[in-house]
Design an enzyme around this catalytic site. Structure first.
Site, PDB file in Angstrom:
ATOM      1  N   SER A 118      40.301  40.684  88.800  1.00  0.00           N
ATOM      2  CA  SER A 118      41.198  41.785  89.147  1.00  0.00           C
ATOM      3  C   SER A 118      41.909  42.274  87.896  1.00  0.00           C
ATOM      4  CB  SER A 118      42.250  41.275  90.138  1.00  0.00           C
ATOM      5  OG  SER A 118      43.173  42.287  90.459  1.00  0.00           O
TER       6      SER A 118
ATOM      7  N   TYR B   7      49.548  35.598  92.946  1.00  0.00           N
ATOM      8  CA  TYR B   7      48.211  36.218  93.017  1.00  0.00           C
ATOM      9  C   TYR B   7      47.653  36.407  91.606  1.00  0.00           C
ATOM     10  CZ  TYR B   7      44.537  39.654  94.059  1.00  0.00           C
ATOM     11  OH  TYR B   7      43.326  40.318  94.160  1.00  0.00           O
TER      12      TYR B   7
HETATM   13  P1  NDP Z   1      38.674  42.245 102.017  1.00  0.00           P
HETATM   14  O1  NDP Z   1      39.854  41.653 102.682  1.00  0.00           O
HETATM   15  O2  NDP Z   1      37.973  43.392 102.674  1.00  0.00           O
HETATM   16  O3  NDP Z   1      37.580  41.126 101.719  1.00  0.00           O
HETATM   17  C1  NDP Z   1      37.910  39.802 101.446  1.00  0.00           C
HETATM   18  C2  NDP Z   1      36.707  38.946 101.795  1.00  0.00           C
HETATM   19  O4  NDP Z   1      37.037  37.595 101.491  1.00  0.00           O
HETATM   20  C3  NDP Z   1      36.364  39.021 103.264  1.00  0.00           C
HETATM   21  O5  NDP Z   1      34.971  39.027 103.444  1.00  0.00           O
HETATM   22  C4  NDP Z   1      36.949  37.733 103.811  1.00  0.00           C
HETATM   23  O6  NDP Z   1      36.195  37.270 104.910  1.00  0.00           O
HETATM   24  C5  NDP Z   1      36.729  36.811 102.617  1.00  0.00           C
HETATM   25  N1  NDP Z   1      37.563  35.627 102.674  1.00  0.00           N
HETATM   26  C6  NDP Z   1      38.910  35.533 102.629  1.00  0.00           C
HETATM   27  N2  NDP Z   1      39.297  34.255 102.762  1.00  0.00           N
HETATM   28  C7  NDP Z   1      38.155  33.522 102.901  1.00  0.00           C
HETATM   29  C8  NDP Z   1      37.875  32.144 103.089  1.00  0.00           C
HETATM   30  N3  NDP Z   1      38.856  31.232 103.179  1.00  0.00           N
HETATM   31  N4  NDP Z   1      36.587  31.750 103.192  1.00  0.00           N
HETATM   32  C9  NDP Z   1      35.578  32.650 103.133  1.00  0.00           C
HETATM   33  N5  NDP Z   1      35.777  33.965 102.951  1.00  0.00           N
HETATM   34  C10 NDP Z   1      37.049  34.394 102.844  1.00  0.00           C
HETATM   35  O7  NDP Z   1      39.176  42.673 100.566  1.00  0.00           O
HETATM   36  P2  NDP Z   1      38.416  43.086  99.210  1.00  0.00           P
HETATM   37  O8  NDP Z   1      37.039  43.484  99.458  1.00  0.00           O
HETATM   38  O9  NDP Z   1      39.346  43.999  98.529  1.00  0.00           O
HETATM   39  O10 NDP Z   1      38.485  41.680  98.418  1.00  0.00           O
HETATM   40  C11 NDP Z   1      37.377  41.103  97.751  1.00  0.00           C
HETATM   41  C12 NDP Z   1      37.849  40.512  96.433  1.00  0.00           C
HETATM   42  O11 NDP Z   1      38.306  41.577  95.592  1.00  0.00           O
HETATM   43  C13 NDP Z   1      39.010  39.528  96.525  1.00  0.00           C
HETATM   44  O12 NDP Z   1      38.732  38.420  95.687  1.00  0.00           O
HETATM   45  C14 NDP Z   1      40.190  40.316  95.969  1.00  0.00           C
HETATM   46  O13 NDP Z   1      41.161  39.479  95.397  1.00  0.00           O
HETATM   47  C15 NDP Z   1      39.489  41.186  94.943  1.00  0.00           C
HETATM   48  N6  NDP Z   1      40.204  42.389  94.517  1.00  0.00           N
HETATM   49  C16 NDP Z   1      40.526  43.371  95.416  1.00  0.00           C
HETATM   50  C17 NDP Z   1      41.245  44.476  95.003  1.00  0.00           C
HETATM   51  C18 NDP Z   1      41.701  45.533  95.968  1.00  0.00           C
HETATM   52  O14 NDP Z   1      42.551  46.364  95.574  1.00  0.00           O
HETATM   53  N7  NDP Z   1      41.201  45.587  97.193  1.00  0.00           N
HETATM   54  C19 NDP Z   1      41.611  44.665  93.593  1.00  0.00           C
HETATM   55  C20 NDP Z   1      41.170  43.606  92.730  1.00  0.00           C
HETATM   56  C21 NDP Z   1      40.509  42.512  93.192  1.00  0.00           C
HETATM   57  P3  NDP Z   1      36.767  36.496 106.198  1.00  0.00           P
HETATM   58  O15 NDP Z   1      38.172  36.940 106.425  1.00  0.00           O
HETATM   59  O16 NDP Z   1      35.805  36.911 107.279  1.00  0.00           O
HETATM   60  O17 NDP Z   1      36.629  35.051 105.852  1.00  0.00           O
END
Ligand code: NDP
Length: 247
Positions: free
Chosen positions: A140, A153
């Site tokens: 990020s 975070y």
């Molecule tokens: P989403 O919330 O749409 O996606 C997050 C994903 O992580 C989901 O598929 C969720 O699936 C999964 N997840 C969360 N906790 C767990 C767990 N314990 N085990 C397995 N899977 C898990 O958000 P984003 O697509 O934005 O996030 C994806 C990545 O991008 C993250 O690492 C985030 O930190 C990073 N990011 C996002 C930014 C943004 O502005 N959106 C900016 C910079 C980085 P489920 O809940 O079904 O388990």
């Protein structure tokens, strides 16, 4: 022919946002996919929306190392190798430190850091034996910067940057590649993981304001680019921001 066609790619955190968009793009590129997350219904619906893809799914919580290993085992059982692990799962419950949200701190450390390490532990023996492989992690802009409310975070994303750079240095001779994808604000469900109402509203509004938030597909394009480069090329990091983002 695409360099991605036939590659075995595992995506952790594929049920929404960036992971879901990347799944769709890699399916178009004819990768062999194994996708995972906790919300099994979302994974099933995604797989059903891609009837022509070579894709399987498994419910897995990245904080549980046996469940992560089971996803890797499934890829080996189906395809006999693992070319790419995409450690994308993450949560972002932003809040000022003074709110002392111990449970959220623990959750961020467990998912954002231990989740990445659990994935690494499961694939490294396989990739070392193969003398090839590629580990991609969603880091990020918060892995480079801190602002009020982001301390923990950001700490998790700084840690992932250290781990991924360590992986690059330790495994360059075994040709295991390490890539961080570091987005700025992306309009996804990640903002639902913020429990402080004021912080959630302001962060979400900002990511949804035209020009101040990019789309999951924009980030997925960067992942596809990194995976598609030749084995001799290591894309260490791609920082990808909305053009109007300040930080
Ligand atoms: P989403 O919330 O749409 O996606 C997050 C994903 O992580 C989901 O598929 C969720 O699936 C999964 N997840 C969360 N906790 C767990 C767990 N314990 N085990 C397995 N899977 C898990 O958000 P984003 O697509 O934005 O996030 C994806 C990545 O991008 C993250 O690492 C985030 O930190 C990073 N990011 C996002 C930014 C943004 O502005 N959106 C900016 C910079 C980085 P489920 O809940 O079904 O388990």
């Amino acid at each position: 022919m695409s360099n991605i066609r036939g590659k075995v790619v595992i995506i952790m955190g594929a049920s929404s946002g960036i992971g879901e968009a990347t799944t769709k793009k890699l399916a178009q590129e004819e990768a062999k996919l194994v996708i995972a997350a906790r919300r099994e219904d979302r994974l099933k619906a995604l797989v059903e929306s891609l009837p022509n893809a070579n894709i399987s799914y498994l419910k897995s919580d990245v904080t549980n190392k046996e469940e992560v290993k089971a996803v890797v085992d499934l890829a080996i059982e189906k395809y006999g190798r693992v070319d790419v692990l995409y450690n994308n799962a993450g949560v972002m419950p932003l809040a000022p430190l003074s709110e002392t949200r111990f449970d959220e701190w623990r959750q961020m450390l467990d998912i954002n850091i231990m989740g990445v390490l659990n994935g690494l532990a499961a694939v490294l023996p396989i990739m070392k034996k193969q003398q090839s492989g590629h580990v991609v992690a969603t880091d990020s802009v918060a892995g480079h910067a801190v602002w009020p409310g982001s301390a923990v975070y950001s700490g998790t994303k700084f840690a992932v940057r250290a781990i991924m750079e360590g992986l690059r240095q330790e495994e360059r001779e075994t040709s295991i590649r390490s890539t961080m994808i570091s987005p700025g604000a992306v309009d996804t469900e990640l903002y639902d993981t913020i429990n402080d109402p004021e912080v959630q509203e302001s962060a979400r509004n900002s990511a949804r304001t035209e020009g101040y938030g990019i789309k999951s597909e924009d980030v997925a394009d960067a992942v596809v680019y990194a995976i598609g480069t030749p084995e001799t090329v290591s894309i260490s990091e791609i920082l990808i921001r909305p053009t109007k983002q300040a930080l």
